[in-house]
Design a protein around this motif. Structure first.
Motif, PDB file in Angstrom:
ATOM      1  N   HIS A 175       0.311  -0.937  -0.282  1.00  0.00           N
ATOM      2  CA  HIS A 175      -0.089  -0.268  -0.242  1.00  0.00           C
ATOM      3  C   HIS A 175       0.994   1.243   0.044  1.00  0.00           C
ATOM      4  CE1 HIS A 175       0.067  -0.696   4.357  1.00  0.00           C
ATOM      5  NE2 HIS A 175       0.636  -0.802   4.055  1.00  0.00           N
ATOM      6  N   SER A 177       1.217   3.869   2.174  1.00  0.00           N
ATOM      7  CA  SER A 177       0.980   4.027   3.597  1.00  0.00           C
ATOM      8  C   SER A 177       2.398   4.397   4.055  1.00  0.00           C
ATOM      9  CB  SER A 177      -0.006   3.633   4.591  1.00  0.00           C
ATOM     10  OG  SER A 177      -1.384   3.298   4.132  1.00  0.00           O
ATOM     11  N   ARG A 201       0.202  -6.945  -4.674  1.00  0.00           N
ATOM     12  CA  ARG A 201      -0.708  -7.760  -4.272  1.00  0.00           C
ATOM     13  C   ARG A 201      -0.573  -9.000  -4.742  1.00  0.00           C
ATOM     14  NH1 ARG A 201      -4.776  -4.602  -0.127  1.00  0.00           N
ATOM     15  NH2 ARG A 201      -3.152  -3.074   0.430  1.00  0.00           N
ATOM     16  N   GLN A 215      -2.499   3.488  -5.748  1.00  0.00           N
ATOM     17  CA  GLN A 215      -3.228   3.920  -4.990  1.00  0.00           C
ATOM     18  C   GLN A 215      -3.117   5.786  -4.752  1.00  0.00           C
ATOM     19  OE1 GLN A 215      -2.523   1.302  -0.824  1.00  0.00           O
ATOM     20  NE2 GLN A 215      -3.930   0.950  -1.055  1.00  0.00           N
ATOM     21  N   GLU A 217      -2.761   8.194  -1.621  1.00  0.00           N
ATOM     22  CA  GLU A 217      -2.457   7.745  -0.150  1.00  0.00           C
ATOM     23  C   GLU A 217      -3.038   9.519   0.669  1.00  0.00           C
ATOM     24  OE1 GLU A 217      -1.628   5.843   1.666  1.00  0.00           O
ATOM     25  OE2 GLU A 217      -1.534   5.470   3.726  1.00  0.00           O
TER      26      GLU A 217
END
Ligand code: PHE
Length: 344
Positions: A175, A177, A201, A215, A217
């Motif tokens: 991710h 993050s 993933r 993604q 964030e």
């Protein structure tokens, strides 16, 4: 023996002139012209050979014969220059089969990949809200991907993300993050940043999931940042990105690095909430996870959790692109089929 040497008298030169002129008159095509040129005027042609043979003649013979060869050579060259084929490049455009009046071929210009278009749109909305942009590495350490996000070794939440391990302590980030941690380590609050990037993933590939995706964030840290700031920000984003009437749904959820945690759903674009294959017949599509930054995460970054609060969110760009464009298979983004890519 070369052709030139059989012409060794002035009479034979006259014969040669006659046959050359006759052949010249008979030229009808470009190929005839080229054959003529090679035969008479080429480097190994009759006239060149004749000129070379002059060297072996007695001087008095050479004077007379040489003058006759030169005059013949000039005549043949002069004649040949009259033909329209004598120089291919000097021929008219029509002769070469090229028609300059035809319309040109259209140049197809490249375009942004749909995922990059969506990323830019999302990015620009947050930039207008005062967020800056930060990036982090795709090959990430266990510490940033898990540990500092409040997932110590053996934390069950590590199983939520099917991780590709490079080594014991190095992973392909699951991710974006970890970029939160990198930003908070470097920068003191107030912090307002979005962090776009690729994540990986080890999921089974299907119409809805792929082994890599993108993604964005988001992170906002300051004094007195509240959960209603998070709700307001996400609502403002959704209304700006989808449309004024788009409904969103905030559900309680769990992430180790936020407390409380939520998930945000948007009304399914394809079926307008009625239920279809894309939204698994629920009418809603999950687009992001979010929550208030966990105090432990602040501690890892040297930020005082008594003084500061913050919210974070992470959204999947593919999901949003599916929504926005009504695409029913995530794999299309990675096949690079020009027929698909050209539509955006
Ligand atoms: N990192 C989470 C995920 O990939 C999303 C998330 C980001 C959740 C930030 C909360 C806060 O699923």
């Amino acid at each position: 023996m070369s052709d030139g040497l059989q012409y060794n008298s002035l009479e034979s030169l006259e014969t040669l002139r006659k046959s050359a002129l006759a052949e010249f008159e008979a030229i009808g095509t470009e190929a005839d012209a080229e054959n003529f040129r090679i035969k008479y005027l080429g480097k190994k042609g009759i006239l060149s050979e004749l000129k070379k043979s002059l060297g072996t003649m007695a001087p008095d013979q050479r004077a007379v014969f040489g003058a006759a060869v030169n005059s013949l050579s000039k005549d043949v060259e002069g004649k040949f220059k009259e033909t329209p084929w004598q120089n291919k490049n000097a021929g008219s455009a029509a002769d070469s089969g090229f028609d300059p009046t035809l319309p040109g071929f259209p140049f197809s210009s490249g375009s942004l990949h749909p995922l990059m278009k969506i990323r830019n749109e999302i990015r620009d909305i947050f930039i207008t809200m005062g967020f800056s942009i930060a990036y982090g590495p795709e090959v990430e350490s266990d510490y940033y991907n898990f540990q500092a996000l409040n997932m110590p070794p053996f934390h069950p939440a590590r199983d939520m993300q099917d991780t590709f391990y490079i080594s014991d302590k190095t992973v392909l980030r699951t991710h974006t993050s970890p970029v939160q941690i990198r930003v908070m380590e470097k920068q003191k609050p107030p912090i307002r940043a979005i962090m776009p990037g690729r994540v990986y993933r080890n999921e089974e590939i299907s119409a809805r999931s792929y082994c890599l995706f993108h993604q964005i964030e988001g992170l906002y840290v300051d004094e007195n940042v509240s959960f209603s700031d998070l709700k307001g920000t996400l609502l403002a984003f959704s209304r700006s990105f989808f449309d004024e009437k788009t409904h969103i749904k905030i559900r309680p959820s769990y992430f180790p690095f936020t407390e409380p945690s939520v998930e945000v759903d948007v009304e399914c674009f394809l079926c307008k909430g009625k239920g279809c294959g894309i939204c698994k017949y629920s009418g809603w599509l999950e687009i992001l996870g979010a929550g208030m930054v966990h105090p432990n995460v602040f501690k890892y970054c040297g930020i005082d959790p008594e003084k500061y609060t913050g919210f974070a969110f992470g959204m999947g760009i593919e999901r949003i692109a599916l929504l926005k464009y009504g695409i029913d298979d995530i794999r299309l983004f990675y096949e690079n089929d020009a027929r698909f890519l050209k539509q955006f």
